[in-house]
Design an enzyme around this catalytic site. Structure first.
Site, PDB file in Angstrom:
ATOM      1  N   GLY A 130       0.855  -1.201   0.000  1.00  0.00           N
ATOM      2  CA  GLY A 130       0.000   0.000   0.000  1.00  0.00           C
ATOM      3  C   GLY A 130       0.882   1.239   0.000  1.00  0.00           C
ATOM      4  O   GLY A 130       0.546   2.272   0.566  1.00  0.00           O
ATOM      5  N   SER A 260      -6.968  -1.084  12.570  1.00  0.00           N
ATOM      6  CA  SER A 260      -7.785   0.133  12.576  1.00  0.00           C
ATOM      7  C   SER A 260      -8.485   0.257  13.918  1.00  0.00           C
ATOM      8  O   SER A 260      -8.664  -0.740  14.630  1.00  0.00           O
ATOM      9  CB  SER A 260      -8.839   0.037  11.470  1.00  0.00           C
ATOM     10  OG  SER A 260      -9.800   1.059  11.623  1.00  0.00           O
ATOM     11  N   TYR A 273     -15.149  -4.537   6.830  1.00  0.00           N
ATOM     12  CA  TYR A 273     -13.852  -3.904   7.088  1.00  0.00           C
ATOM     13  C   TYR A 273     -13.450  -4.097   8.549  1.00  0.00           C
ATOM     14  O   TYR A 273     -12.316  -4.502   8.858  1.00  0.00           O
ATOM     15  CB  TYR A 273     -13.967  -2.409   6.751  1.00  0.00           C
ATOM     16  CG  TYR A 273     -12.733  -1.579   7.040  1.00  0.00           C
ATOM     17  CD1 TYR A 273     -11.656  -1.577   6.145  1.00  0.00           C
ATOM     18  CD2 TYR A 273     -12.635  -0.778   8.181  1.00  0.00           C
ATOM     19  CE1 TYR A 273     -10.523  -0.814   6.394  1.00  0.00           C
ATOM     20  CE2 TYR A 273     -11.517  -0.015   8.437  1.00  0.00           C
ATOM     21  CZ  TYR A 273     -10.458  -0.027   7.533  1.00  0.00           C
ATOM     22  OH  TYR A 273      -9.336   0.734   7.786  1.00  0.00           O
ATOM     23  N   LYS A 277     -10.248  -6.163   9.971  1.00  0.00           N
ATOM     24  CA  LYS A 277      -9.202  -5.483  10.752  1.00  0.00           C
ATOM     25  C   LYS A 277      -9.067  -6.102  12.148  1.00  0.00           C
ATOM     26  O   LYS A 277      -7.973  -6.080  12.738  1.00  0.00           O
ATOM     27  CB  LYS A 277      -9.503  -3.982  10.851  1.00  0.00           C
ATOM     28  CG  LYS A 277      -9.350  -3.235   9.526  1.00  0.00           C
ATOM     29  CD  LYS A 277      -7.910  -3.282   9.022  1.00  0.00           C
ATOM     30  CE  LYS A 277      -7.692  -2.375   7.818  1.00  0.00           C
ATOM     31  NZ  LYS A 277      -6.318  -2.467   7.290  1.00  0.00           N
ATOM     32  N   ILE A 306      -7.729   9.323   9.490  1.00  0.00           N
ATOM     33  CA  ILE A 306      -6.508   9.987   9.029  1.00  0.00           C
ATOM     34  C   ILE A 306      -6.781  10.605   7.650  1.00  0.00           C
ATOM     35  O   ILE A 306      -7.478  10.012   6.821  1.00  0.00           O
ATOM     36  CB  ILE A 306      -5.342   8.969   8.919  1.00  0.00           C
ATOM     37  CG1 ILE A 306      -5.203   8.162  10.226  1.00  0.00           C
ATOM     38  CG2 ILE A 306      -4.043   9.687   8.567  1.00  0.00           C
ATOM     39  CD1 ILE A 306      -4.891   8.942  11.471  1.00  0.00           C
TER      40      ILE A 306
HETATM   41  N1  LIG Z   1      -7.263   6.536   6.669  1.00  0.00           N
HETATM   42  C1  LIG Z   1      -7.751   6.105   7.813  1.00  0.00           C
HETATM   43  O1  LIG Z   1      -8.427   6.855   8.525  1.00  0.00           O
HETATM   44  C2  LIG Z   1      -7.482   4.708   8.293  1.00  0.00           C
HETATM   45  C3  LIG Z   1      -7.921   4.366   9.576  1.00  0.00           C
HETATM   46  C4  LIG Z   1      -7.651   3.107  10.061  1.00  0.00           C
HETATM   47  C5  LIG Z   1      -6.950   2.200   9.304  1.00  0.00           C
HETATM   48  N2  LIG Z   1      -6.544   2.542   8.051  1.00  0.00           N
HETATM   49  C6  LIG Z   1      -5.766   1.536   7.318  1.00  0.00           C
HETATM   50  O2  LIG Z   1      -4.489   2.056   7.030  1.00  0.00           O
HETATM   51  C7  LIG Z   1      -3.972   1.490   5.818  1.00  0.00           C
HETATM   52  C8  LIG Z   1      -3.528   2.603   4.895  1.00  0.00           C
HETATM   53  O3  LIG Z   1      -4.677   3.352   4.517  1.00  0.00           O
HETATM   54  P1  LIG Z   1      -4.644   4.829   3.935  1.00  0.00           P
HETATM   55  O4  LIG Z   1      -5.611   5.612   4.708  1.00  0.00           O
HETATM   56  O5  LIG Z   1      -3.249   5.291   3.798  1.00  0.00           O
HETATM   57  O6  LIG Z   1      -5.358   4.552   2.545  1.00  0.00           O
HETATM   58  P2  LIG Z   1      -4.896   4.692   1.048  1.00  0.00           P
HETATM   59  O7  LIG Z   1      -6.102   4.359   0.257  1.00  0.00           O
HETATM   60  O8  LIG Z   1      -4.226   5.985   0.830  1.00  0.00           O
HETATM   61  O9  LIG Z   1      -3.796   3.528   0.908  1.00  0.00           O
HETATM   62  C9  LIG Z   1      -4.125   2.178   0.816  1.00  0.00           C
HETATM   63  C10 LIG Z   1      -3.333   1.579  -0.321  1.00  0.00           C
HETATM   64  O10 LIG Z   1      -3.582   0.176  -0.403  1.00  0.00           O
HETATM   65  C11 LIG Z   1      -3.544  -0.180  -1.758  1.00  0.00           C
HETATM   66  N3  LIG Z   1      -4.259  -1.426  -2.036  1.00  0.00           N
HETATM   67  C12 LIG Z   1      -5.589  -1.650  -1.953  1.00  0.00           C
HETATM   68  N4  LIG Z   1      -5.879  -2.879  -2.361  1.00  0.00           N
HETATM   69  C13 LIG Z   1      -4.705  -3.461  -2.715  1.00  0.00           C
HETATM   70  C14 LIG Z   1      -4.370  -4.734  -3.245  1.00  0.00           C
HETATM   71  N5  LIG Z   1      -5.289  -5.659  -3.493  1.00  0.00           N
HETATM   72  N6  LIG Z   1      -3.074  -5.002  -3.500  1.00  0.00           N
HETATM   73  C15 LIG Z   1      -2.131  -4.064  -3.266  1.00  0.00           C
HETATM   74  N7  LIG Z   1      -2.389  -2.833  -2.778  1.00  0.00           N
HETATM   75  C16 LIG Z   1      -3.670  -2.542  -2.513  1.00  0.00           C
HETATM   76  C17 LIG Z   1      -4.252   0.982  -2.438  1.00  0.00           C
HETATM   77  O11 LIG Z   1      -3.977   1.016  -3.817  1.00  0.00           O
HETATM   78  C18 LIG Z   1      -3.723   2.173  -1.678  1.00  0.00           C
HETATM   79  O12 LIG Z   1      -2.602   2.744  -2.312  1.00  0.00           O
HETATM   80  C19 LIG Z   1      -5.105   0.638   5.259  1.00  0.00           C
HETATM   81  O13 LIG Z   1      -4.878  -0.704   5.592  1.00  0.00           O
HETATM   82  C20 LIG Z   1      -6.339   1.160   5.965  1.00  0.00           C
HETATM   83  O14 LIG Z   1      -7.342   0.198   6.071  1.00  0.00           O
HETATM   84  C21 LIG Z   1      -6.801   3.767   7.533  1.00  0.00           C
END
Ligand SMILES: NC(=O)c1ccc[n+]([C@@H]2O[C@H](COP(=O)([O-])OP(=O)(O)OC[C@H]3O[C@@H](n4cnc5c(N)ncnc54)[C@H](O)[C@@H]3O)[C@@H](O)[C@H]2O)c1
Length: 384
Positions: A130, A260, A273, A277, A306
């Site tokens: 990611g 998460s 989701y 998680k 975030i």
């Molecule tokens: N943003 C938030 O508030 C938040 C909160 C809790 C947890 N998270 C978790 O943090 C992590 C990062 O999230 P983020 O907010 O930076 O989101 P983001 O969407 O910016 O990044 C997630 C990345 O995962 C990649 N991805 C998705 N499916 C994929 C696959 N099958 N193979 C390879 N790559 C894949 C996407 O292309 C993306 O670039 C995630 O696991 C998300 O669930 C995010």
């Protein structure tokens, strides 16, 4: 950042990676760079070699990787060249050394710029999934700033290459695109990552994730559930299975899985989701017990709300549905759904990345099986 190309002469090595001879504008010497490849039967799986050149002794390594991957892609040791134009190149001239944190980051990073704590991971190799977006991208940047060599992976080739080009300003990055929700994707990542640098990866950060289907539980289908599980849980399962053996062999490893706040505080509209998680949390704890004795420390982080493309998309959807502005959507979410966030704002990717990089460090040597919430107070209980 992107070096001008004096002369290009692509050597096509089939429906796979290409070695291209280019003239380095800095010193006029001919160097070889690795191009990109598509993997039959694995939609969108590509890789690209970023910033490798033989002045750093990578020429033989490049050729070796090209040969190896071509053989794998063809499923044989054949040297026949299938048709196909794969001359897309990413040519970079990484800035030597690392930029100071003050140079491009906000006040958050100022302490770090003073180099007050050596994280002790300079020279190690990390895999960041990611990695072209949001928190994965920032984590990759912070690791590079610590002198870690990074294998960056994500699903979209174009976006990944763009991200890798940006990150090359901070250190050595190799990028490979792969869909990690499929086992083929992890095979390609593992083959690439294990040969990308002289050393094998001993740090793994799993940030790949999607929000997935949301809505009334009674309306969600099996496919909705399986999509979330494949991406939010199984990408971590597959990546840890691929890279923990190398860490055990090295007697040192760090794994950080992105869970998460939803894992312990499920939002009823996002149950696939949240459940996936929660599985990640369980996985992290279990792996920490299984491989801690071998020096492999496994932890999970729990971000909340975030400011990344993931929550941008959620806020855009909400603003459309409710006929309110984006900022109003954020405020409403904070007031109604995230009352615990004391700062009354979304978190920043770098606020999470800093915690992740610490967990990846030598300094976190007595922390394992931990769930580190980086949630601004969103989860209002004391326990996990
Ligand atoms: N943003 C938030 O508030 C938040 C909160 C809790 C947890 N998270 C978790 O943090 C992590 C990062 O999230 P983020 O907010 O930076 O989101 P983001 O969407 O910016 O990044 C997630 C990345 O995962 C990649 N991805 C998705 N499916 C994929 C696959 N099958 N193979 C390879 N790559 C894949 C996407 O292309 C993306 O670039 C995630 O696991 C998300 O669930 C995010």
């Amino acid at each position: 950042m992107r070096a001008a190309v004096g002369r290009r002469q692509a050597s096509r090595l089939g429906d796979g990676p290409t070695l291209t001879e280019v003239e380095d504008p800095k010193d006029g010497k001919t160097v070889k760079r690795l191009g990109s490849a598509s993997v039959p039967g694995s939609t969108g799986t590509r890789f690209a070699w970023i910033g490798a050149h033989d002045r750093a002794g990578n020429k033989d390594c490049c050729a070796k990787v090209v040969r190896h991957l071509n053989d794998r892609l063809r499923g044989s040791g054949s040297t026949e060249t299938p048709p196909g134009n794969h001359e897309k190149q990413t040519l970079l001239s990484p800035r030597p050394g690392f930029a100071s944190f003050q140079e491009s980051a906000g006040p958050l990073n100022n302490n770090h710029g003073a180099n007050q704590m050596d994280l002790g991971i300079n020279g190690r190799v990390a895999v960041v999934t990611g990695g072209d977006s949001g928190m994965g991208f920032k984590t990759a940047e912070f690791l590079l700033r610590e002198g870690v060599k990074v294998v960056l992976t994500d699903i979209d080739d174009a976006q990944l290459q763009k991200a890798a080009e940006e990150l090359a300003a901070y250190g050595e990055v190799r990028a490979v695109a792969a869909d990690l929700s499929r086992s083929k994707g992890i095979e390609v990542l593992a083959a690439f990552a294990n040969m990308a640098f002289d050393d094998k990866p001993t740090i793994l950060v799993c940030a790949a994730g999607i929000t997935g289907a949301s809505g009334d539980f009674l309306e969600l289908t099996d496919d909705d559930w399986l999509e979330a599980i494949q991406t939010d849980l199984m990408t971590g399962v597959r990546a840890t299975r691929a890279f923990i053996p190398g860490m055990r062999k090295a007697g040192w490893g760090r794994v950080v899985l992105f869970s998460s706040e939803d894992a312990v505080q499920p939002y009823v509209e996002e149950l696939p989701y949240a459940a996936a998680k929660a599985g990640v949390l369980n996985l992290a704890k279990g792996l920490s017990k299984a491989y801690g004795p071998d020096g492999v420390l496994v932890n999970a982080v729990g971000p909340a709300f975030i400011a990344t493309p993931m929550t941008d998309a959620q806020m855009e959807k909400k603003s459309k549905e409710k006929g309110i502005s984006f900022d109003e959507a954020v405020k409403q979410t904070l007031d109604e759904e995230r009352p615990g966030i004391v700062a009354k704002r979304r978190g920043k990717a770098e606020e999470v990345a800093a915690a992740v990089v610490f967990l990846c460090s030598e300094r976190a040597s007595f922390i394992t099986g931990e769930f580190l919430r980086v949630d601004g107070g969103s989860v209002m209980t004391m326990g996990a």
